[in-house]
Design a protein around this motif. Structure first.
Motif, PDB file in Angstrom:
ATOM      1  N   GLY A 290      12.751 -37.143  -3.091  1.00  0.00           N
ATOM      2  CA  GLY A 290      11.869 -36.712  -1.895  1.00  0.00           C
ATOM      3  C   GLY A 290      11.806 -35.245  -2.364  1.00  0.00           C
ATOM      4  N   LEU A 291      12.546 -34.481  -2.917  1.00  0.00           N
ATOM      5  CA  LEU A 291      12.260 -33.124  -3.419  1.00  0.00           C
ATOM      6  C   LEU A 291      11.077 -33.159  -4.446  1.00  0.00           C
ATOM      7  CD1 LEU A 291      13.055 -30.154  -2.993  1.00  0.00           C
ATOM      8  CD2 LEU A 291      14.725 -30.500  -5.117  1.00  0.00           C
ATOM      9  N   ALA A 292      11.105 -34.169  -5.230  1.00  0.00           N
ATOM     10  CA  ALA A 292       9.747 -34.319  -6.263  1.00  0.00           C
ATOM     11  C   ALA A 292       8.605 -34.411  -5.575  1.00  0.00           C
ATOM     12  CB  ALA A 292      10.092 -35.413  -7.194  1.00  0.00           C
ATOM     13  N   ALA A 293       8.839 -35.482  -4.580  1.00  0.00           N
ATOM     14  CA  ALA A 293       7.473 -35.541  -3.832  1.00  0.00           C
ATOM     15  C   ALA A 293       6.846 -34.384  -2.930  1.00  0.00           C
ATOM     16  CB  ALA A 293       7.666 -36.709  -2.742  1.00  0.00           C
ATOM     17  N   SER A 294       7.861 -33.638  -2.449  1.00  0.00           N
ATOM     18  CA  SER A 294       7.388 -32.381  -1.893  1.00  0.00           C
ATOM     19  C   SER A 294       6.684 -31.580  -2.743  1.00  0.00           C
ATOM     20  CB  SER A 294       8.697 -31.696  -1.122  1.00  0.00           C
ATOM     21  OG  SER A 294       8.535 -30.588  -0.459  1.00  0.00           O
ATOM     22  N   THR A 295       7.184 -31.370  -3.862  1.00  0.00           N
ATOM     23  CA  THR A 295       6.525 -30.598  -4.831  1.00  0.00           C
ATOM     24  C   THR A 295       5.329 -31.119  -5.623  1.00  0.00           C
ATOM     25  OG1 THR A 295       8.829 -29.460  -5.476  1.00  0.00           O
ATOM     26  CG2 THR A 295       6.938 -29.215  -6.995  1.00  0.00           C
ATOM     27  N   VAL A 297       3.298 -32.937  -3.682  1.00  0.00           N
ATOM     28  CA  VAL A 297       2.313 -32.904  -2.531  1.00  0.00           C
ATOM     29  C   VAL A 297       2.047 -31.198  -2.531  1.00  0.00           C
ATOM     30  CG1 VAL A 297       2.033 -33.062  -0.198  1.00  0.00           C
ATOM     31  CG2 VAL A 297       3.020 -34.910  -1.344  1.00  0.00           C
ATOM     32  N   ALA A 298       2.870 -30.403  -2.581  1.00  0.00           N
ATOM     33  CA  ALA A 298       2.477 -29.150  -2.374  1.00  0.00           C
ATOM     34  C   ALA A 298       1.327 -28.705  -3.505  1.00  0.00           C
ATOM     35  CB  ALA A 298       3.616 -28.190  -2.284  1.00  0.00           C
ATOM     36  N   GLN A 299       1.657 -28.970  -4.847  1.00  0.00           N
ATOM     37  CA  GLN A 299       0.827 -28.500  -5.983  1.00  0.00           C
ATOM     38  C   GLN A 299      -0.545 -29.043  -5.662  1.00  0.00           C
ATOM     39  OE1 GLN A 299       1.925 -28.695  -9.763  1.00  0.00           O
ATOM     40  NE2 GLN A 299       3.838 -27.295  -9.595  1.00  0.00           N
ATOM     41  N   ALA A 377       6.868 -35.386   1.723  1.00  0.00           N
ATOM     42  CA  ALA A 377       5.810 -35.297   1.681  1.00  0.00           C
ATOM     43  C   ALA A 377       4.921 -34.311   2.590  1.00  0.00           C
ATOM     44  CB  ALA A 377       4.986 -36.692   1.528  1.00  0.00           C
ATOM     45  N   LEU A 378       5.485 -34.554   3.964  1.00  0.00           N
ATOM     46  CA  LEU A 378       5.098 -33.783   4.809  1.00  0.00           C
ATOM     47  C   LEU A 378       5.294 -32.319   4.907  1.00  0.00           C
ATOM     48  CD1 LEU A 378       6.148 -36.347   8.031  1.00  0.00           C
ATOM     49  CD2 LEU A 378       3.713 -35.603   7.301  1.00  0.00           C
ATOM     50  N   GLN A 379       6.585 -32.053   4.224  1.00  0.00           N
ATOM     51  CA  GLN A 379       6.909 -30.840   4.366  1.00  0.00           C
ATOM     52  C   GLN A 379       6.193 -30.248   3.059  1.00  0.00           C
ATOM     53  OE1 GLN A 379      11.105 -31.229   3.177  1.00  0.00           O
ATOM     54  NE2 GLN A 379      11.801 -30.977   5.440  1.00  0.00           N
ATOM     55  N   GLY A 380       5.748 -30.758   2.118  1.00  0.00           N
ATOM     56  CA  GLY A 380       4.871 -30.467   1.030  1.00  0.00           C
ATOM     57  C   GLY A 380       3.654 -30.102   1.371  1.00  0.00           C
ATOM     58  N   LEU A 381       3.054 -30.732   2.704  1.00  0.00           N
ATOM     59  CA  LEU A 381       1.615 -30.277   3.396  1.00  0.00           C
ATOM     60  C   LEU A 381       1.759 -29.282   4.211  1.00  0.00           C
ATOM     61  CD1 LEU A 381       0.488 -34.133   4.034  1.00  0.00           C
ATOM     62  CD2 LEU A 381      -0.243 -32.551   2.486  1.00  0.00           C
ATOM     63  N   GLY A 382       2.979 -28.836   4.293  1.00  0.00           N
ATOM     64  CA  GLY A 382       3.550 -27.693   5.256  1.00  0.00           C
ATOM     65  C   GLY A 382       3.375 -28.090   6.699  1.00  0.00           C
ATOM     66  N   ARG A 383       3.657 -29.373   6.844  1.00  0.00           N
ATOM     67  CA  ARG A 383       3.790 -30.084   8.251  1.00  0.00           C
ATOM     68  C   ARG A 383       5.177 -30.166   8.715  1.00  0.00           C
ATOM     69  NH1 ARG A 383      -0.692 -33.647  10.150  1.00  0.00           N
ATOM     70  NH2 ARG A 383      -2.584 -33.009   8.901  1.00  0.00           N
ATOM     71  N   VAL A 384       5.879 -29.190   9.413  1.00  0.00           N
ATOM     72  CA  VAL A 384       7.493 -29.103   9.292  1.00  0.00           C
ATOM     73  C   VAL A 384       7.893 -29.466  10.794  1.00  0.00           C
ATOM     74  CG1 VAL A 384       7.676 -27.459   7.573  1.00  0.00           C
ATOM     75  CG2 VAL A 384       7.178 -26.885  10.009  1.00  0.00           C
ATOM     76  N   LEU A 385       6.896 -29.642  11.657  1.00  0.00           N
ATOM     77  CA  LEU A 385       7.378 -30.064  12.996  1.00  0.00           C
ATOM     78  C   LEU A 385       8.155 -31.358  13.157  1.00  0.00           C
ATOM     79  CD1 LEU A 385       7.334 -29.416  15.940  1.00  0.00           C
ATOM     80  CD2 LEU A 385       4.868 -30.342  16.297  1.00  0.00           C
ATOM     81  N   VAL A 386       7.423 -32.542  12.741  1.00  0.00           N
ATOM     82  CA  VAL A 386       7.872 -33.833  12.969  1.00  0.00           C
ATOM     83  C   VAL A 386       9.315 -33.945  11.937  1.00  0.00           C
ATOM     84  CG1 VAL A 386       7.503 -36.286  12.369  1.00  0.00           C
ATOM     85  CG2 VAL A 386       5.715 -34.726  13.325  1.00  0.00           C
ATOM     86  N   PRO A 387       9.343 -33.387  10.864  1.00  0.00           N
ATOM     87  CA  PRO A 387      10.677 -33.328   9.968  1.00  0.00           C
ATOM     88  C   PRO A 387      11.674 -32.846  10.791  1.00  0.00           C
ATOM     89  CG  PRO A 387       8.919 -32.904   8.608  1.00  0.00           C
ATOM     90  CD  PRO A 387       8.023 -32.810   9.891  1.00  0.00           C
ATOM     91  N   THR A 388      11.454 -31.622  11.506  1.00  0.00           N
ATOM     92  CA  THR A 388      12.495 -31.058  12.397  1.00  0.00           C
ATOM     93  C   THR A 388      12.717 -31.868  13.549  1.00  0.00           C
ATOM     94  OG1 THR A 388      11.238 -28.783  11.662  1.00  0.00           O
ATOM     95  CG2 THR A 388      12.800 -28.975  13.903  1.00  0.00           C
TER      96      THR A 388
END
Length: 452
Positions: A290-295, A297-299, A377-388
């Motif tokens: 999950g952490l790898a997916a976030s990084t 996606v962000a890059q 993946a959502l957090q990597g996109l900067g979409r934090v509402l739904v994960p919250t």
């Protein structure tokens, strides 16, 4: 050394990046396991249970700090993917300032309210003094823990997941040696176990700073970079606070579970403590993906490679599912043998309850794997509402399981708190990812038309 994740076959890039994260997570879980084994074997079941009762309040505040510092690194990864090194350094400056403030607040709150919170959790009187000691000493080390998390996140944001692993392994080796020395030979008890971890974390912070200074010029800060403005702070807070609150919301659900366990007695607390240590190793495999997916996606999102984001996330979910099934089979079939390493012989009831926990959780690891990947993946996109929001949903399910199922079926009912929370979270995350994927497809089409 920095490395871009914007080239190469997506699943291979993610797996290669995730392997050091995985090893690091496992090593980190292992030294928590060693703490538990040393405490359990040398001090007894009650001190082991006392350590277990602190897990919820430590997670409440430290989990918030960990989630927040991880969020602070997202703009850094996006800036690195875009090749904007000025924005990268200013991102680091903002994140550093906010991490320093947060570490001070967490230290003050944790040291001040550890005992009242443990009493609120209805911690058995026989465990209260040891639990308070362990929690207070642990919170005095908040600054070291937070800055190691933040520095590691920054180094990973530029594509280097191997170096934080090396420093973590060194830290864990120091921790293992110190906890054995302090508990077994110096007879410092619970305080010694917590103090060993603080010293080890401080060593890892020093190693990170030395490495950045000597080997990563792109992270060398300049005087102008420290001119922090509200726009930079607000961006980091917009990403960091929801991720921190998400972890805290989940921790509140864990508090509800802890209250029910405390009411069930010391054997139930010891069984849950033991089982969650083993379960944490399994979670480490999936959390690293999950952490790898976030990084990743962000890059790639920062670089405008929207189709690559979509493909990489799908492939990562497949890998997570395969890992989940493999780990579940291992823990379900060998759980008894693993648990005996913690509690020794003569505690058959503790072993039985702990093994039941592993079986129930193992059956739902595939759901947990999908949860980690889609959330990352959502957090990597900067979409934090739904994960919250998924954190809120998990809170509701954990409280319901602890209150209703725990009250009716005892330890067996409490065990179902995690699987129910995972299922509910995935039901919210998957639609959110489908919406994000559609937007990525639309962005890919627009970008292609502009280039043509």
């Amino acid at each position: 050394m920095s490395k871009t994740l914007t080239t190469g076959t997506p699943w291979r890039v993610i797996v290669v990046f995730a392997i050091p994260l995985l090893i690091g997570n496992v090593v980190q879980q292992l030294y928590q396991v060693v703490d538990a084994m040393v405490v359990g074997q040398n001090l007894g079941v009650n001190p082991l249970a006392a350590v277990g009762t602190t897990g919820a309040i430590l997670f409440l505040l430290m989990g918030f700090a960990w989630g927040m510092t991880t969020g602070f690194a997202i703009p850094t990864a996006q800036a690195f993917g875009a090749g904007n090194f000025v924005a990268l350094r200013r991102s680091i400056a903002s994140g550093t300032a906010l991490t320093a403030i947060a570490s001070l607040l967490v230290t003050v709150l944790g040291v001040t309210f550890s005992r009242p919170l443990l009493q609120l959790l209805q911690t058995p009187e026989s465990l209260l003094n040891d639990a308070t000691t362990f929690a207070v000493v642990s919170f005095w080390g908040t600054t070291a823990t937070m800055f190691f998390n933040y520095l590691s996140a920054i180094i990973r944001a530029i594509g280097d997941s191997r170096t934080p692993l090396i420093f973590l392994v060194i830290s864990c080796a120091v921790n293992v040696a110190l906890v054995i020395l302090m508990v077994k030979y110096l007879h410092l008890g619970i305080a010694g176990a917590a103090g060993a971890t603080i010293i080890a974390q401080a060593c890892s912070v020093a190693l990170c700073l030395i490495y950045v200074r000597r080997a990563i010029p792109v992270l060398h800060m300049r005087r102008n970079d420290w001119r922090i403005n509200w726009q930079g702070l607000s961006l980091h807070l917009r990403l960091g606070l929801p991720m921190g609150f998400q972890a805290s919301i989940i921790a509140i659900g864990t508090l509800a579970v802890q209250i029910r366990l405390n009411l069930l007695g010391e054997e139930a607390v010891a069984a849950y403590t033991t089982a969650t240590r083993v379960d944490g190793l399994a979670n480490a495999f999936l959390a690293s993906l999950g952490l790898a997916a976030s990084t990743f996606v962000a890059q790639n999102y920062g670089a405008g490679l929207y189709e690559r984001v979509r493909v990489g996330t799908r492939q990562c979910a497949v890998v997570a599912s395969i890992v989940a099934v493999t780990v579940a089979v291992l823990l379900i079939s060998c759980g008894d043998y693993i648990i005996h390493a913690f509690v020794g012989r003569g505690n058959s009831e503790v072993v039985s309850m702990a093994h039941y926990f592993l079986v129930v959780n193992g059956l739902f690891y595939i759901v947990l794997g999908i949860l980690f990947v889609t959330r990352g993946a959502l957090q990597g996109l900067g979409r934090v509402l739904v994960p919250t929001l998924t954190g809120v949903l998990e809170l509701v399910l954990r409280v319901a399981a602890a209150t209703i199922l725990g009250g009716t079926f005892g330890f067996a009912g409490v065990t179902w708190a995690n699987p129910l929370a995972w299922v509910a979270a995935v039901c919210l995350l998957i639609p959110a990812w489908l919406v994000a994927r559609r937007h990525l497809n639309e962005s890919s089409v627009r970008l292609a038309s502009v280039r043509s």
